[in-house]
Design an enzyme around this catalytic site. Structure first.
Site, PDB file in Angstrom:
ATOM      1  N   TRP A  49      11.138  -5.475  -0.505  1.00  0.00           N
ATOM      2  CA  TRP A  49       9.867  -5.060  -0.893  1.00  0.00           C
ATOM      3  C   TRP A  49       9.868  -4.967   0.874  1.00  0.00           C
ATOM      4  O   TRP A  49      10.543  -6.071   1.305  1.00  0.00           O
ATOM      5  CB  TRP A  49       8.962  -5.952  -1.230  1.00  0.00           C
TER       6      TRP A  49
ATOM      7  N   ASP B 209      -7.570   4.073  -1.425  1.00  0.00           N
ATOM      8  CA  ASP B 209      -6.331   2.504  -1.506  1.00  0.00           C
ATOM      9  C   ASP B 209      -7.295   2.148  -3.032  1.00  0.00           C
ATOM     10  O   ASP B 209      -8.229   2.047  -3.226  1.00  0.00           O
ATOM     11  CB  ASP B 209      -6.343   1.960  -1.264  1.00  0.00           C
ATOM     12  N   ASP B 210      -6.725   1.182  -3.630  1.00  0.00           N
ATOM     13  CA  ASP B 210      -6.821   0.500  -4.446  1.00  0.00           C
ATOM     14  C   ASP B 210      -8.360  -0.492  -4.350  1.00  0.00           C
ATOM     15  O   ASP B 210      -8.780  -0.641  -3.248  1.00  0.00           O
ATOM     16  CB  ASP B 210      -5.446  -0.831  -4.290  1.00  0.00           C
TER      17      ASP B 210
ATOM     18  N   ARG C  83       2.544  -9.635 -10.041  1.00  0.00           N
ATOM     19  CA  ARG C  83       2.053  -9.028  -9.155  1.00  0.00           C
ATOM     20  C   ARG C  83       1.030  -9.170 -10.221  1.00  0.00           C
ATOM     21  O   ARG C  83      -0.016  -8.114 -10.804  1.00  0.00           O
ATOM     22  CB  ARG C  83       1.921  -7.230  -8.265  1.00  0.00           C
TER      23      ARG C  83
ATOM     24  N   LYS D  52      -2.448   8.982  -4.043  1.00  0.00           N
ATOM     25  CA  LYS D  52      -1.681   8.342  -4.097  1.00  0.00           C
ATOM     26  C   LYS D  52      -0.848   7.609  -5.381  1.00  0.00           C
ATOM     27  O   LYS D  52      -2.000   6.634  -5.997  1.00  0.00           O
ATOM     28  CB  LYS D  52      -2.261   7.510  -3.242  1.00  0.00           C
ATOM     29  N   TRP D  53      -0.175   8.142  -5.497  1.00  0.00           N
ATOM     30  CA  TRP D  53       0.009   7.687  -6.944  1.00  0.00           C
ATOM     31  C   TRP D  53       1.670   6.606  -6.669  1.00  0.00           C
ATOM     32  O   TRP D  53       2.283   6.276  -6.028  1.00  0.00           O
ATOM     33  CB  TRP D  53       0.996   8.285  -7.733  1.00  0.00           C
ATOM     34  N   ASP D  54       1.178   5.407  -7.283  1.00  0.00           N
ATOM     35  CA  ASP D  54       1.396   4.035  -7.077  1.00  0.00           C
ATOM     36  C   ASP D  54       2.740   2.772  -8.143  1.00  0.00           C
ATOM     37  O   ASP D  54       1.888   4.274  -9.136  1.00  0.00           O
ATOM     38  CB  ASP D  54       0.865   2.542  -6.373  1.00  0.00           C
TER      39      ASP D  54
ATOM     40  N   ASN E  17       4.023  -0.650  -8.905  1.00  0.00           N
ATOM     41  CA  ASN E  17       4.199  -2.364  -7.786  1.00  0.00           C
ATOM     42  C   ASN E  17       5.214  -3.105  -9.247  1.00  0.00           C
ATOM     43  O   ASN E  17       5.327  -3.981  -8.546  1.00  0.00           O
ATOM     44  CB  ASN E  17       2.873  -2.713  -7.291  1.00  0.00           C
TER      45      ASN E  17
ATOM     46  N   CYS F 178       4.198   6.076  -3.902  1.00  0.00           N
ATOM     47  CA  CYS F 178       4.100   5.261  -3.660  1.00  0.00           C
ATOM     48  C   CYS F 178       4.646   4.458  -4.520  1.00  0.00           C
ATOM     49  O   CYS F 178       4.341   4.842  -5.579  1.00  0.00           O
ATOM     50  CB  CYS F 178       2.797   4.901  -2.762  1.00  0.00           C
TER      51      CYS F 178
ATOM     52  N   ASP G  78       5.845  -0.747   2.536  1.00  0.00           N
ATOM     53  CA  ASP G  78       4.004  -1.447   3.075  1.00  0.00           C
ATOM     54  C   ASP G  78       4.740  -1.952   4.499  1.00  0.00           C
ATOM     55  O   ASP G  78       3.838  -2.332   4.852  1.00  0.00           O
ATOM     56  CB  ASP G  78       4.386  -2.647   2.277  1.00  0.00           C
TER      57      ASP G  78
HETATM   58  C1  DGJ Z   1       1.056  -0.601  -2.344  1.00  0.00           C
HETATM   59  C2  DGJ Z   1       1.363   0.514  -1.406  1.00  0.00           C
HETATM   60  O1  DGJ Z   1       2.878  -0.135  -1.311  1.00  0.00           O
HETATM   61  C3  DGJ Z   1      -0.124  -0.336  -0.387  1.00  0.00           C
HETATM   62  O2  DGJ Z   1       0.056   1.116   0.080  1.00  0.00           O
HETATM   63  C4  DGJ Z   1      -1.036   0.445  -1.271  1.00  0.00           C
HETATM   64  O3  DGJ Z   1      -1.807   0.629  -1.868  1.00  0.00           O
HETATM   65  C5  DGJ Z   1      -1.121  -1.641  -2.669  1.00  0.00           C
HETATM   66  N1  DGJ Z   1      -0.029  -1.292  -2.886  1.00  0.00           N
HETATM   67  C6  DGJ Z   1      -1.990  -1.354  -3.283  1.00  0.00           C
HETATM   68  O4  DGJ Z   1      -2.331  -2.139  -4.060  1.00  0.00           O
END
Ligand code: DGJ
Length: 723
Positions: free
Chosen positions: A180, A348-349, A428, A462-464, A466, A511, A533
């Site tokens: 990361w 964003d989030d 997370r 923006k499709w994340d 994580n 993303c 990031d």
């Molecule tokens: C991870 C993304 O890479 C960031 O840009 C941001 O959107 C965060 N998640 C939000 O939780």
């Protein structure tokens, strides 16, 4: 998966068995196969364009150590290496021997497709190898279709997309590793006589630690930007992948690429077939730069959803506000974005969740209703405000994930990826939803659809994603757990198909904690990626360089953030941050209210100048002047397709006592005869003596172009315009 339909093709010819040589050709390369006396199909050449018919004279040698460079080696018979195809038949037997049946060649649009049908005479298994050649771009895209032509179920244990055999005295493999905020770290190694494997088992975050792509330089120990034979490979698969490189005792290198068969034994009933994902190949004798440009051109024309369309300059709320904002905060950010000449605001989030409000990463994922305490006026209010200011509006989602603390997790515990009786690990603070389940696919599509219905002014999503899959398993698949990983990716693509059918014009960013999902499988549906990031401009030089080896600048989301940088704590000048972010799709990710007036003026200036040349960044050919590693300076040039304009980026990466004297960069890709006017961007006094004058492309490529970049983080951007 759907079988390829050849019906829409113009069939040029189909042959049964009289032709011993089959050649797949692009303008500069040939991939040559030969049908041997025993019916086996061998691959004899991939490289410079040749008269393929001469390969008919190459004798077949039955070596003691296997039986040569098979087009699609299968376990069994005389083959002793890593197989592209490994089957287990219902009687427990593992042997397959594929022989030529027929082949055909068809033309469609800009490509010519050669398909070679192989058969196992004993079991009736059939494999169609499909090679789609894009002559202009020097790219060949290949896949395999495996069909059970027998009467009983078989199991696919290995099922590569493609096998490619090379012959050289040295094989230099260049690929990336990472974690990361440090994705795309370049590594080059000379291959020995063992097996090298690059793979992932992370499934959702498939490219966080490596990427399904590589460069293979032949006959050299060094990656050269401009010279020598280099082959690029990139797999179109958003999930577990495996690339293997096996050098046999005779010195040949066989590269297998495809879905990772890990925990994915695939059952094929009689009459069923399986289509592997595409593998993209390109060959060039102009070094790494040559194959990168081939891939970039191909990607812009065929491989990326946006086809290189210019995406808006944006302000993203993440690093500027994180989870702490309300309507007033966002309205102010939108107003600031408009005043700085930006073109889009992305929320964003943190905007959703009520019973479990999303005020941190520990709650709310899954509950995609606007948080009424933070944003009582709703999303449409914000999106409409952005539009009233002349900005587009974007919004963040992470639809494949769920926090245990959410209404969704409470309502659908069976939708979570899990292994019965085992720990449900959190990363997370979240779990992964089981996209192999059609009900979950409907839900995930519904998240996108529902968000789009919040306002008709949403232009960008923006499709994340994580976290990776851990303790894998699907309650839906019951005893069919081997289908989980492949079923997940197929489910993801199914959802994306539905989204694109309904929302063809929405810009969608891929993303995944930054760059954990960068591959040409996803890019068929997505317009761009979030590169990392890590927004530290110095770190980004290296990551963007490595990303550019395979992926074009038009997909790279590059943002200017605050200092000290939130990830690295590094402090770099604002201009340096702009000069790095302008290499791709420019964005800002900071709280504008903390910028001074002087900084805002510089932002305006940089944004304005970027608008003037970004068409070259998005649609031009990229020439890297040198690799940034081990060098005090780095530079790259984008040249418009007609060579009438170019933009040059130069950076100092390490103080060098002589730097004030100017560092010679040999520009590339320019027309040597044409005269270019050189204009440095965003400064009142240029760092190059020739600024404002015109010079031939030959002169600018001679080493006479020597801007003074006196200290660490000095940078300069020049626009070149032909007279
Ligand atoms: C991870 C993304 O890479 C960031 O840009 C941001 O959107 C965060 N998640 C939000 O939780």
């Amino acid at each position: 998966m759907a079988a390829l339909s050849l019906l829409s093709f113009t069939t040029l010819y189909a042959k049964k068995d009289e032709s011993r040589i089959i050649s797949v050709e692009t303008s500069s390369s040939s991939l040559v196969f030969s049908v041997r006396e025993n019916g086996a199909v061998h691959q004899l050449h991939y490289g410079a364009k040749v008269d393929a018919s001469e390969f008919a004279a190459v004798p077949m040698v039955e070596g003691r150590y296997g039986n040569g460079a098979q087009a699609y080696p299968a376990t069994g018979g005389r083959y002793l290496g890593e197989p592209a195809l490994h089957l287990r038949y219902s009687d427990g037997n593992h042997n397959t021997e594929l022989v030529y049946d027929s082949h055909e060649v068809a033309r469609r649009g800009g490509s010519v497709t050669t398909s070679i049908l192989l058969k196992d005479p004993v079991t009736g298994m059939r494999v169609r190898l499909v090679y789609e050649a894009y002559p202009e771009e020097d790219v060949i895209v290949s896949h395999a279709e495996i069909e059970n032509g027998g009467r009983k179920k078989v199991e696919l244990l290995n099922f590569a997309s493609s096998a490619l055999t090379l012959r050289s005295d040295k094989y230099l493999l260049t690929h990336v590793h990472g974690v990361w905020a440090q994705e795309m770290q370049l590594e080059s190694e000379l291959l020995g006589h063992d097996m090298k494997v690059i793979e992932t088992r992370r499934q959702t975050q498939s490219t966080q630690c490596n990427n399904p792509s590589f460069l293979m330089s032949l006959g050299t120990s060094e990656l050269d930007e401009d010279n020598g034979e280099v082959i690029a490979g990139a797999l179109c698969w958003t999930g577990n992948f495996r690339l293997s490189f096996e050098r046999d005792v005779e010195g040949r290198l066989t590269i297998l690429s495809g879905i990772n068969p890990f925990a994915s034994t695939y059952p094929l009933m009689a009459g069923e077939s399986f289509r592997t994902p595409d593998m993209i190949w390109s060959w060039s004798d102009c070094g790494a730069g040559g194959v990168s440009r081939n891939l970039h051109r191909w990607a812009r024309k065929y491989g990326i959803y946006s086809h290189g369309r210019i995406n808006p300059i944006l302000l993203n709320s993440w690093e500027g506000a994180y989870f702490t904002f309300n309507t007033e905060t966002i309205i102010k950010m939108i107003d600031d974005a408009a005043s700085m000449g930006l073109e889009m605001f992305v929320l964003d989030d943190g905007w959703f969740g009520n019973n479990s409000p999303r005020n941190g990463d520990n709650a709310g994922l899954g509950d995609w209703q606007v948080n009424v305490s933070k944003l009582p006026e709703g999303i449409d209010y914000l999106a409409s405000h952005a539009h009233s200011k002349g900005l587009k509006f974007g919004i963040w989602i992470e639809p494949e994930m769920v926090n245990p603390d959410s209404d969704l997790a409470r309502a659908h515990p069976d939708w979570v990826v899990q292994s019965p009786g085992r720990n449900l690990y959190q990363e997370r603070n979240q779990w992964v939803l089981d996209l192999s389940n059609p009900a979950v696919q409907d839900f995930v599509f519904g998240v996108f659809d529902g968000v789009m219905k919040m306002s008709r002014n949403i232009d960008y999503v923006k499709w994340d994603c994580n976290r990776p899959v851990l303790s894998f398993g699907s309650p839906y698949l019951d005893k069919d757990q081997d289908r989980f990983f492949i079923g997940y990716t197929q489910g993801f693509y199914r959802v994306m198909e539905r989204i694109r059918a309904k929302y063809p014009d929405v810009i969608v960013q891929c993303c995944s904690s930054g760059g954990a999902r960068i591959d040409y499988g996803a890019l068929r549906y997505f317009d761009e990626v979030w590169t990392s990031d890590d927004t530290d401009a110095y770190e980004r030089i290296f990551m963007q360089y490595a990303t550019s080896l395979i992926y074009p600048a038009c997909v790279m989301g590059d943002h200017v953030s605050t200092v000290p940088n939130h990830q690295s704590r590094n402090v770099t000048p604002l201009k340096f941050r702009f000069d790095v972010a302008c290499q791709g799709r420019l964005g800002l990710e900071l709280q504008p209210k903390y910028l001074s007036d002087a900084e805002k003026a510089l932002v305006n200036r940089c944004v304005e100048s970027y608008r003037g040349y970004r068409d070259i960044v998005f649609g031009g050919d990229m020439y890297r002047l040198n690799p940034p590693y081990g060098s005090d300076f780095y530079g790259l040039v984008y040249v418009s397709p007609d060579k009438s304009r170019a933009v040059v980026f130069t950076y100092c990466l390490r103080f060098n006592g002589m730097a004030g004297e100017g560092h010679s960069f040999r520009l590339k890709g320019l027309d040597p005869q044409r005269r270019y006017k050189v204009t440095e961007q965003n400064v009142d006094r240029s760092c190059w003596w020739g600024n404002g004058q015109t010079f031939t492309g030959a002169f600018l490529s001679s080493g006479a172009f020597n801007p003074s970049l006196p200290s660490l983080y000095s940078s300069a951007v020049f626009l070149l315009e032909a007279e």
